[in-house]
Enzyme design. Structure first.
Site: not given
Ligand code: DGL
Length: 302
Positions: A36-37, A68-69, A99-101, A177, A209-211
């Site tokens: 993930d990011s 990453y977003g 990570c969805n992004t 984060e 988003c996985t966060h």
């Molecule tokens: N966990 C990432 C997702 O699912 C976060 C992306 C990010 O870092 O902005 O999109």
């Protein structure tokens, strides 16, 4: 929390299939890579450990470059490929892009280039459309995910008789984060995103988003039981299980070791979140994963 059926695993492209065949050394005992990011993929790791307790796991948090977003598409693809290649070099037998992004922007490209199976994630629009009674559902995701062609196509497939209110979750990844999952500031930010959805009649909220699953308690405090939360992590773990079964890559039953945690940053927050929310107390290795787009800054960052 409601659960799910949406994920994006699919067979590798034919070029990747031939590479897969060319790797005789894929070993059922080899680890699964999860990336993930940053820390959000821990919500997927949690589900994978519950579903597949015999699997060894290497987790990479690209926290040096999160979120990453806020990045451009080429940067996200560059980092996803570099980390995927690094995990292959570490012996990973499959890769979960948690990570969805990163999935939205780069999984097709990266799938072409890596010789192992990739499992991606995408917002649970389909299960939301299936279960919403009011036919109004909110989607919280990063700006990059929401504007991606992949997400727009997903919406078009499922939004025929269901209205989706798409809200970029600016600031939420940054909060997780820094291990903030419940401060007053965070709650106010969440409320500014969620209250308009409630006002519009939403009864379902897609955590795109996985966060965001780590914010479930804060969301509950705001919405009570008025919103069913859709988190795709359990579906991803099941999809990983299917993929490993198809490939004959399930290990014998065993008690897997603790995950190997790696971070491109100092890893302190990864260790803290894993300990407090997943009850995993494991050291975090700081790793250097160079990529084309970060080469210029790596000498300062490493
Ligand atoms: N966990 C990432 C997702 O699912 C976060 C992306 C990010 O870092 O902005 O999109």
């Amino acid at each position: 929390m409601a659960s799910i059926e949406s994920m994006t695993a699919s067979p590798p492209a034919s070029s990747a299939l031939s590479s897969l065949a060319a790797i005789p050394s894929l070993d059922p005992r080899a680890p699964v890579g999860i990336f993930d990011s940053g820390l959000g993929g821990l919500s997927v790791l949690r589900a994978v450990r519950a579903q597949l307790p015999s699997e060894a796991i290497i987790y990479v948090a690209d926290s040096l470059y999160a979120p990453y977003g806020e990045r451009d598409d080429d940067f996200i693809a560059d980092r996803t490929l570099a980390i995927g290649e690094w995990l292959v070099a570490q012996g990973a037998k499959a890769l979960v892009v948690a990570c969805n992004t990163a999935t939205a922007q780069s999984i097709a490209l990266v799938r072409e280039k890596l010789p192992i199976q990739l499992i991606g994630v995408e917002p649970g629009v389909k299960p939301a459309a299936l279960q919403s009674r009011s036919r109004v559902a909110g989607v919280l995701a990063t700006q990059v995910t929401l504007r991606s062609a992949r997400f727009q196509a997903l919406l078009e497939r499922h939004a025929a008789d269901c209205r989706f209110l798409c809200q970029p979750g600016h600031g939420l990844v940054q909060a997780v984060e820094r291990c903030d999952i419940g401060s007053a500031e965070l709650r106010a930010l969440l409320e500014s995103y969620i209250q308009p959805m409630l006002d519009a009649g939403a009864d379902t909220l897609v955590l795109g988003c996985t966060h965001y699953p780590f914010l479930d308690a804060a969301i509950r405090d705001i919405a009570g039981d008025r919103l069913a939360l859709i988190d795709t992590s359990i579906a991803i773990a099941r999809q990983l299980e299917r993929v490993l079964d198809q490939q004959g890559l399930r290990p014998p039953e065993r008690d897997a070791a603790q995950p190997r945690f790696c971070s491109t940053s100092d890893g302190a927050h990864l260790r803290q979140l894993a300990a407090t929310l997943l009850q995993i107390d494991a050291p975090v290795e700081r790793v250097h994963i160079p990529s084309r787009r970060t080469a210029a800054t790596d000498s300062h960052a490493a």
